[in-house]
Write a protein that holds these residues in place. Structure first.
Motif, PDB file in Angstrom:
ATOM      1  N   ILE A   1      53.983  11.899 -28.744  1.00 34.53           N
ATOM      2  CA  ILE A   1      54.872  11.583 -27.634  1.00 34.53           C
ATOM      3  C   ILE A   1      55.499  10.207 -27.799  1.00 34.53           C
ATOM      4  O   ILE A   1      56.702  10.027 -27.593  1.00 34.53           O
ATOM      5  CB  ILE A   1      54.121  11.666 -26.291  1.00 34.53           C
ATOM      6  N   GLN A   2      54.677   9.226 -28.160  1.00 35.70           N
ATOM      7  CA  GLN A   2      55.186   7.864 -28.258  1.00 35.70           C
ATOM      8  C   GLN A   2      56.247   7.744 -29.352  1.00 35.70           C
ATOM      9  O   GLN A   2      57.245   7.039 -29.196  1.00 35.70           O
ATOM     10  CB  GLN A   2      54.041   6.876 -28.529  1.00 35.70           C
ATOM     11  N   ASP A   3      56.032   8.445 -30.476  1.00 38.18           N
ATOM     12  CA  ASP A   3      57.047   8.438 -31.536  1.00 38.18           C
ATOM     13  C   ASP A   3      58.349   9.066 -31.043  1.00 38.18           C
ATOM     14  O   ASP A   3      59.447   8.570 -31.338  1.00 38.18           O
ATOM     15  CB  ASP A   3      56.548   9.215 -32.760  1.00 38.18           C
ATOM     16  N   ALA A   4      58.229  10.155 -30.291  1.00 36.10           N
ATOM     17  CA  ALA A   4      59.417  10.803 -29.739  1.00 36.10           C
ATOM     18  C   ALA A   4      60.139   9.874 -28.775  1.00 36.10           C
ATOM     19  O   ALA A   4      61.374   9.792 -28.774  1.00 36.10           O
ATOM     20  CB  ALA A   4      59.019  12.104 -29.039  1.00 36.10           C
ATOM     21  N   VAL A   5      59.382   9.170 -27.954  1.00 38.71           N
ATOM     22  CA  VAL A   5      59.972   8.227 -26.995  1.00 38.71           C
ATOM     23  C   VAL A   5      60.687   7.104 -27.744  1.00 38.71           C
ATOM     24  O   VAL A   5      61.796   6.686 -27.374  1.00 38.71           O
ATOM     25  CB  VAL A   5      58.897   7.657 -26.055  1.00 38.71           C
ATOM     26  N   THR A   6      60.074   6.619 -28.829  1.00 38.08           N
ATOM     27  CA  THR A   6      60.690   5.550 -29.621  1.00 38.08           C
ATOM     28  C   THR A   6      62.036   5.988 -30.181  1.00 38.08           C
ATOM     29  O   THR A   6      63.025   5.250 -30.120  1.00 38.08           O
ATOM     30  CB  THR A   6      59.748   5.138 -30.779  1.00 38.08           C
ATOM     31  N   VAL A   7      62.075   7.191 -30.726  1.00 35.51           N
ATOM     32  CA  VAL A   7      63.331   7.712 -31.261  1.00 35.51           C
ATOM     33  C   VAL A   7      64.352   7.891 -30.145  1.00 35.51           C
ATOM     34  O   VAL A   7      65.521   7.492 -30.277  1.00 35.51           O
ATOM     35  CB  VAL A   7      63.098   9.059 -31.981  1.00 35.51           C
ATOM     36  N   ALA A   8      63.938   8.473 -29.034  1.00 36.83           N
ATOM     37  CA  ALA A   8      64.861   8.725 -27.927  1.00 36.83           C
ATOM     38  C   ALA A   8      65.401   7.424 -27.344  1.00 36.83           C
ATOM     39  O   ALA A   8      66.577   7.337 -26.968  1.00 36.83           O
ATOM     40  CB  ALA A   8      64.153   9.546 -26.851  1.00 36.83           C
ATOM     41  N   ARG A   9      64.568   6.397 -27.275  1.00 34.61           N
ATOM     42  CA  ARG A   9      65.031   5.109 -26.749  1.00 34.61           C
ATOM     43  C   ARG A   9      66.064   4.457 -27.662  1.00 34.61           C
ATOM     44  O   ARG A   9      66.976   3.781 -27.186  1.00 34.61           O
ATOM     45  CB  ARG A   9      63.838   4.166 -26.553  1.00 34.61           C
ATOM     46  N   SER A  10      65.914   4.684 -28.977  1.00 36.14           N
ATOM     47  CA  SER A  10      66.886   4.105 -29.907  1.00 36.14           C
ATOM     48  C   SER A  10      68.256   4.756 -29.764  1.00 36.14           C
ATOM     49  O   SER A  10      69.259   4.201 -30.218  1.00 36.14           O
ATOM     50  CB  SER A  10      66.380   4.255 -31.340  1.00 36.14           C
ATOM     51  N   LEU A  11      68.297   5.906 -29.113  1.00 37.89           N
ATOM     52  CA  LEU A  11      69.552   6.643 -28.944  1.00 37.89           C
ATOM     53  C   LEU A  11      69.963   6.776 -27.479  1.00 37.89           C
ATOM     54  O   LEU A  11      70.871   7.545 -27.166  1.00 37.89           O
ATOM     55  CB  LEU A  11      69.392   8.052 -29.547  1.00 37.89           C
ATOM     56  N   VAL A  12      69.301   6.010 -26.603  1.00 33.96           N
ATOM     57  CA  VAL A  12      69.432   6.287 -25.174  1.00 33.96           C
ATOM     58  C   VAL A  12      70.850   6.074 -24.657  1.00 33.96           C
ATOM     59  O   VAL A  12      71.289   6.774 -23.734  1.00 33.96           O
ATOM     60  CB  VAL A  12      68.415   5.444 -24.367  1.00 33.96           C
ATOM     61  N   GLN A  13      71.607   5.155 -25.237  1.00 33.26           N
ATOM     62  CA  GLN A  13      72.952   4.911 -24.720  1.00 33.26           C
ATOM     63  C   GLN A  13      73.892   6.070 -25.010  1.00 33.26           C
ATOM     64  O   GLN A  13      74.709   6.439 -24.162  1.00 33.26           O
ATOM     65  CB  GLN A  13      73.512   3.613 -25.305  1.00 33.26           C
ATOM     66  N   SER A  14      73.767   6.645 -26.201  1.00 38.11           N
ATOM     67  CA  SER A  14      74.665   7.753 -26.561  1.00 38.11           C
ATOM     68  C   SER A  14      74.088   9.125 -26.256  1.00 38.11           C
ATOM     69  O   SER A  14      74.833  10.080 -26.030  1.00 38.11           O
ATOM     70  CB  SER A  14      75.025   7.673 -28.050  1.00 38.11           C
TER      71      SER A  14
END
Length: 280
Positions: free
Chosen positions: A234-247
């Motif tokens: 989950i945490q890895d998924a959150v990290t990836v999603a946060r890196s793309l959160v603006q777009s």
């Protein structure tokens, strides 16, 4: 195509036991494509194989069509008959590997593909050394029969070899040989190769490389996040999603909804585009 269909239909009407007429109809159905036509091609190839069990092209065609229909067991039956007549046929061996992969018999699929890579590498060297040698008669098909019949028969040997190596990388990944899979995918990659490489990097904990692989494919980031959530990362998924959160805020919002984390959903809403979340 319409004229050819009428001609073959007329031939069947005049001589029902003529295998060439049935074969012609089967090939036409493959070329025209579509699921229903592939099913018809499969039935026609099976009928020809019953009439002439020694006819290699009918058995190879049956294997190809059966794979397209998702039946690895019928494919295996036809391809084994073809290989009894000619054990060196590249196309039949490749299709048999796909049939074994479809059945989940990954060890057998991997062994066939490895042997193919070895044999085709030798042929590729011979072809490159003697430009007068033609490899157009050797077909290494993918799953789509229209591609097999219209394009890949004229591919140079090194391109056919790349197709086999990509399949070997996919099978190796399914078998859990992640490093081996990545080593086979060096150099230029197709979009399908990038997906395999992305999952291999993910399994090896190389998240940045996995993200680079998935970014090159349509919707790849979503596939990556979904895979990580399914794997409990989950945490890895959150990290990836946060890196793309603006777009792509919908990725973070979807993860938050999946794990019942309201804060993640709020973060996605605060930092991202409402239009993206609504569209997803």
């Amino acid at each position: 195509f319409a004229l050819a269909q009428r001609a073959y239909a007329r031939a069947v009407a005049l001589e029902p036991d003529l295998p060439e007429a049935w074969m012609g109809q089967a090939v036409l159905n493959e070329v025209l494509g579509g699921q229903q036509r592939i099913v018809e091609a499969r039935m026609l190839y099976a009928s020809v194989a019953d009439l002439r069990a020694d006819l290699q092209e009918a058995n190879v065609g049956l294997g190809r069509a059966a794979i397209s229909c998702g039946d690895g067991f019928q494919a295996e039956m036809g391809l084994r008959r073809a290989l009894e007549r000619d054990s060196k046929r590249y196309d039949a061996r490749y299709l048999l590997a796909l049939a074994f992969e479809m059945q989940g018999r990954l060890h057998l699929a991997e062994q066939i593909l490895r042997d193919l890579v070895t044999d085709m590498s030798k042929d590729s060297e011979l072809t490159n050394a003697a430009s007068s040698v033609s490899s157009a008669s050797v077909a290494i098909p993918a799953l789509e029969p229209t591609v097999v019949l219209t394009a890949e028969r004229s591919w140079p040997m090194d391109r056919k070899l790349k197709t086999v190596e990509s399949s070997l990388a996919r099978v190796a990944a399914k078998a859990g040989s992640w490093n081996q899979s990545l080593s086979l995918l060096s150099g230029t990659r197709t979009k399908r190769d990038q997906i395999v490489a992305g999952f291999a990097c993910l399994k090896l904990g190389r998240i940045d490389e996995a993200l680079d692989c998935f970014r090159s494919t349509v919707g790849g980031e979503r596939v990556l996040c979904k895979a990580m959530v399914s794997a409990g990362r989950i945490q890895d998924a959150v990290t990836v999603a946060r890196s793309l959160v603006q777009s792509r805020p919908s990725l973070l919002a979807a993860i938050g909804a999946k794990v019942d984390d309201v804060q993640l959903v709020r973060e996605a809403v605060d930092k991202g585009s409402w239009s993206d979340i609504g569209a997803q």
